[in-house]
Design an enzyme around this catalytic site. Structure first.
Site, short mmCIF file in Angstrom:
data_model
loop_
_atom_site.label_atom_id
_atom_site.label_comp_id
_atom_site.label_asym_id
_atom_site.label_seq_id
_atom_site.Cartn_x
_atom_site.Cartn_y
_atom_site.Cartn_z
N THR A 89 0.87 -1.17 0.00
CA THR A 89 0.00 0.00 0.00
C THR A 89 0.91 1.23 0.00
O THR A 89 1.63 1.47 0.96
CB THR A 89 -0.93 0.01 1.22
OG1 THR A 89 -1.76 -1.15 1.16
CG2 THR A 89 -1.81 1.25 1.22
N LYS A 113 -7.25 1.34 -2.85
CA LYS A 113 -6.87 0.92 -1.51
C LYS A 113 -7.09 2.04 -0.50
O LYS A 113 -7.45 1.80 0.66
CB LYS A 113 -5.40 0.47 -1.49
CG LYS A 113 -4.90 -0.05 -0.13
CD LYS A 113 -5.71 -1.24 0.38
CE LYS A 113 -5.27 -1.69 1.78
NZ LYS A 113 -3.95 -2.33 1.81
N LYS A 156 0.43 4.96 8.44
CA LYS A 156 1.04 5.35 7.16
C LYS A 156 -0.04 5.47 6.08
O LYS A 156 -0.10 6.45 5.33
CB LYS A 156 2.10 4.34 6.76
CG LYS A 156 2.71 4.53 5.38
CD LYS A 156 2.10 3.60 4.33
CE LYS A 156 2.35 2.13 4.62
NZ LYS A 156 1.81 1.25 3.55
#
Length: 290
Positions: A99, A174, A242
């Site tokens: 990701t 995502k 993150k």
């Protein structure tokens, strides 16, 4: 396009180990590189071949899959002097399943094209269980012909495999996934705390609410872990922070505010300050139950 026989896999962590194992089960020759070689021991005992550098992987594989930690790691592996784009042969497929940032995926795609390489951004959802059982959701951006050529690989690792559009589209998808999860995780934790404090049997409560309008993957899979005190990482708190940061950056570029996402990120940052950065995302429960 040439048939894929040899697959390089960079990053053997909580999910990568299972994903690489499924490719081996399907008969692919799998080459492995990871910073901590011991993480690859089990796969090497099964026949995976160790390579000591990213460059060696690039030079030997028909396709390379990366599953690393942060965008900075992705940048180093792909764009560095000893990285994949510098050393892979023309026609090699480069598949980043980390990701990461949509803009970085676009840059990788552009630089890969210049060298005759085919890049895809293909982040996943489903955690350690999805990786273990080969049931991941895989969200893919890049050239459609490259996606079609790599579909047999994706089918070994996931069930819900969706081509989303040009480079960066997988990463944008995502981000949608992470935004939907973020505020939902607060709700799951608060629901379990409420059930416990009101004198109910939380596990019995779960039997009622997981199949109703409140149902979600997090409620079905992570709430039971909360109640058992199982905070082992299927997905790390530090990596979720993150991801939320990337989503907020992208939303800002679009001129959109994301108050639910901002709240969730602040709570996970508080959790991180309490030493839970390497715990699973379900450890947010600890903010209410010490």
């Amino acid at each position: 396009m040439a048939q894929i026989k040899t697959v390089g896999f960079i990053g053997i962590g909580v999910m990568g180990s299972s994903m690489a194992g499924h490719l081996m089960d399907a008969g692919y020759d799998v080459l492995i590189y990871t910073r901590t070689k011991e993480k690859a021991d089990a796969l090497m005992r099964r026949g995976a071949k160790w390579k000591s550098t990213v460059k060696e992987i690039a030079e030997a594989a028909d396709a390379v899959i990366t599953m690393v930690g942060y965008p900075s790691d992705v940048e180093e592996v792909y764009l560095g002097e000893d990285g994949l784009i510098a050393h892979a042969a023309p026609g090699t497929f480069l598949i980043d399943m980390t990701t990461s940032k949509p803009q970085l995926a676009k840059e990788i795609d552009m630089k890969a094209r210049e060298k005759g390489l085919l890049a895809l951004d293909a982040p996943v959802s489903g955690g350690d269980a999805g990786a273990r059982h080969g049931t991941l959701a895989i969200m893919i951006g890049g050239e459609k012909t490259a996606y079609e050529a790599c579909l047999p690989l994706f089918e070994q690792m996931g069930e819900n495999i969706q081509y989303q559009g040009p480079a960066g589209s997988g990463q944008h998808t995502k981000m949608c996934n992470q935004i939907a999860i973020a505020a939902g995780m607060i709700g799951v934790a608060e629901a379990m705390v409420y059930a416990k404090k009101s004198g109910l049997d939380p596990e019995r409560v779960l039997k009622s609410i997981t199949t109703g309008a409140a149902g979600s993957w997090s409620l079905s899979n992570l709430a039971p872990r909360m109640l058992k005190g199982d905070f082992a990482p299927g997905f790390y708190v530090k990596h979720f922070i993150k991801d939320m940061g990337i989503a907020l950056e992208e939303a800002e570029l679009m001129g959109e505010e994301m108050p639910g996402l901002s709240l969730a990120k602040s709570l996970y940052e508080k959790l991180c300050e309490e030493g839970e950065e390497n715990s699973g995302t379900q450890s947010i429960y600890k903010l209410w139950v010490k």
